[in-house]
Design a protein around this motif. Sequence first.
Motif, PDB file in Angstrom:
ATOM      1  N   VAL A 241       0.848  -1.203   0.000  1.00 34.57           N
ATOM      2  CA  VAL A 241       0.000   0.000   0.000  1.00 34.57           C
ATOM      3  C   VAL A 241       0.883   1.253   0.000  1.00 34.57           C
ATOM      4  CG1 VAL A 241      -1.765   1.331   1.236  1.00 34.57           C
ATOM      5  CG2 VAL A 241      -1.862  -1.181   1.207  1.00 34.57           C
ATOM      6  N   ASP A 242       1.815   1.325   0.957  1.00 37.06           N
ATOM      7  CA  ASP A 242       2.719   2.471   1.051  1.00 37.06           C
ATOM      8  C   ASP A 242       4.069   2.218   0.352  1.00 37.06           C
ATOM      9  OD1 ASP A 242       0.827   3.789   2.676  1.00 37.06           O
ATOM     10  OD2 ASP A 242       1.571   2.688   4.424  1.00 37.06           O
ATOM     11  N   TYR A 243       4.457   0.950   0.305  1.00 37.68           N
ATOM     12  CA  TYR A 243       5.774   0.633  -0.247  1.00 37.68           C
ATOM     13  C   TYR A 243       5.815  -0.841  -0.654  1.00 37.68           C
ATOM     14  CZ  TYR A 243       6.841  -1.859   4.095  1.00 37.68           C
ATOM     15  OH  TYR A 243       6.827  -2.735   5.142  1.00 37.68           O
ATOM     16  N   ASP A 244       6.857  -1.227  -1.360  1.00 42.24           N
ATOM     17  CA  ASP A 244       7.114  -2.641  -1.640  1.00 42.24           C
ATOM     18  C   ASP A 244       8.624  -2.862  -1.757  1.00 42.24           C
ATOM     19  OD1 ASP A 244       7.854  -1.613  -4.075  1.00 42.24           O
ATOM     20  OD2 ASP A 244       6.423  -2.753  -5.274  1.00 42.24           O
ATOM     21  N   ARG A 245       8.997  -4.096  -2.021  1.00 43.02           N
ATOM     22  CA  ARG A 245      10.411  -4.427  -2.185  1.00 43.02           C
ATOM     23  C   ARG A 245      10.696  -4.648  -3.675  1.00 43.02           C
ATOM     24  NH1 ARG A 245      12.669  -5.482   2.678  1.00 43.02           N
ATOM     25  NH2 ARG A 245      11.270  -5.986   4.407  1.00 43.02           N
ATOM     26  N   PRO A 246      11.719  -3.998  -4.225  1.00 42.86           N
ATOM     27  CA  PRO A 246      12.055  -4.166  -5.646  1.00 42.86           C
ATOM     28  C   PRO A 246      12.449  -5.610  -5.951  1.00 42.86           C
ATOM     29  CG  PRO A 246      13.192  -2.270  -4.694  1.00 42.86           C
ATOM     30  CD  PRO A 246      12.590  -3.037  -3.555  1.00 42.86           C
ATOM     31  N   LEU A 247      12.278  -5.992  -7.201  1.00 42.46           N
ATOM     32  CA  LEU A 247      12.654  -7.334  -7.632  1.00 42.46           C
ATOM     33  C   LEU A 247      14.160  -7.558  -7.553  1.00 42.46           C
ATOM     34  CD1 LEU A 247      10.297  -7.838 -10.711  1.00 42.46           C
ATOM     35  CD2 LEU A 247      10.041  -8.808  -8.413  1.00 42.46           C
ATOM     36  N   GLU A 248      14.931  -6.508  -7.811  1.00 47.20           N
ATOM     37  CA  GLU A 248      16.382  -6.642  -7.781  1.00 47.20           C
ATOM     38  C   GLU A 248      16.868  -6.770  -6.339  1.00 47.20           C
ATOM     39  OE1 GLU A 248      14.747  -4.363  -9.464  1.00 47.20           O
ATOM     40  OE2 GLU A 248      15.091  -5.026 -11.528  1.00 47.20           O
TER      41      GLU A 248
END
Length: 279
Positions: A241-248
């Motif tokens: 919702v506020d943030y996520d973790r990049p795939l890299e």
Amino acid sequence: MDIHDNNRISMYVIGNDIPINCQDLDFIYVNNLDELTLDSPSVIILALEPKKQNQALLSLHQDFPLWNSQVYVLQESTLTEYLSDGIFDPFKITEQWKQHQSKLSLIEEEPTDKLLAWLWLGLDRRLLPLCQSEKRELYYYPLLHCYFGEDYEPYHYFQLEEKRGYLEKLNTVDKIRLCSSCHSGHLNYIETCPDCKSANIEEILSLHCFTCGHVGKEQRFVKQDKLQCPNCFTKLRHIGVDYDRPLERYQCRDCQLSFSESVVRVRCLSCFHMNETSE
């Protein structure tokens, strides 16, 4: 070995006295292999401690016309299963020798391949692989090395003799991976950079702020045990919702590439060739 009219059997003993009292057996004691002369098929008994016993077994097969004889030991050692007929049993030796002579009588002349002759003459003899970590290929065949040398490549021989019907596969002992360059079994499986193949990679824990789009290391988002974007100062409460973790998740320290999945490659510890797992 001689079988006399009185059915007494004479056997060559290399090493210590055998503490066995059997009226039908005559023991001829030999101090070492240099005193042993095998002019005819014989029974040989090794009464040696394990290390010397292994050396004697190797020497017997390499230096003597042993293919038509029987070899027994008094105690187990590393090479007992591979180069001998097992533990000596005074109550079975007469019958064992009669069976051996019966098969031996079917061989009209000295065989060209004495390894096959040795295997055929013994009911329980097998060509078995032995695992030794100091060996480059990890597994080797002691009996094959005795008759053909340590540098002999066994697999062509196996294929040929199996095709001719002289050898038969029994079971799979193990499966190993060998270097595509030097055929060593001493391999190290490592995670590497998909581009430059370097093993010098690190895992990076990063966050992506949805408000301003900033991406950075997770530790820079931590403030007083809470998450806050260091760029726009938005408090980040809910992932997705506020943030996520990049795939890299990884970065190569050599070429600086960021990537989501490392590539497992195999470095040979003998020649240092870098193998692809598909090889």
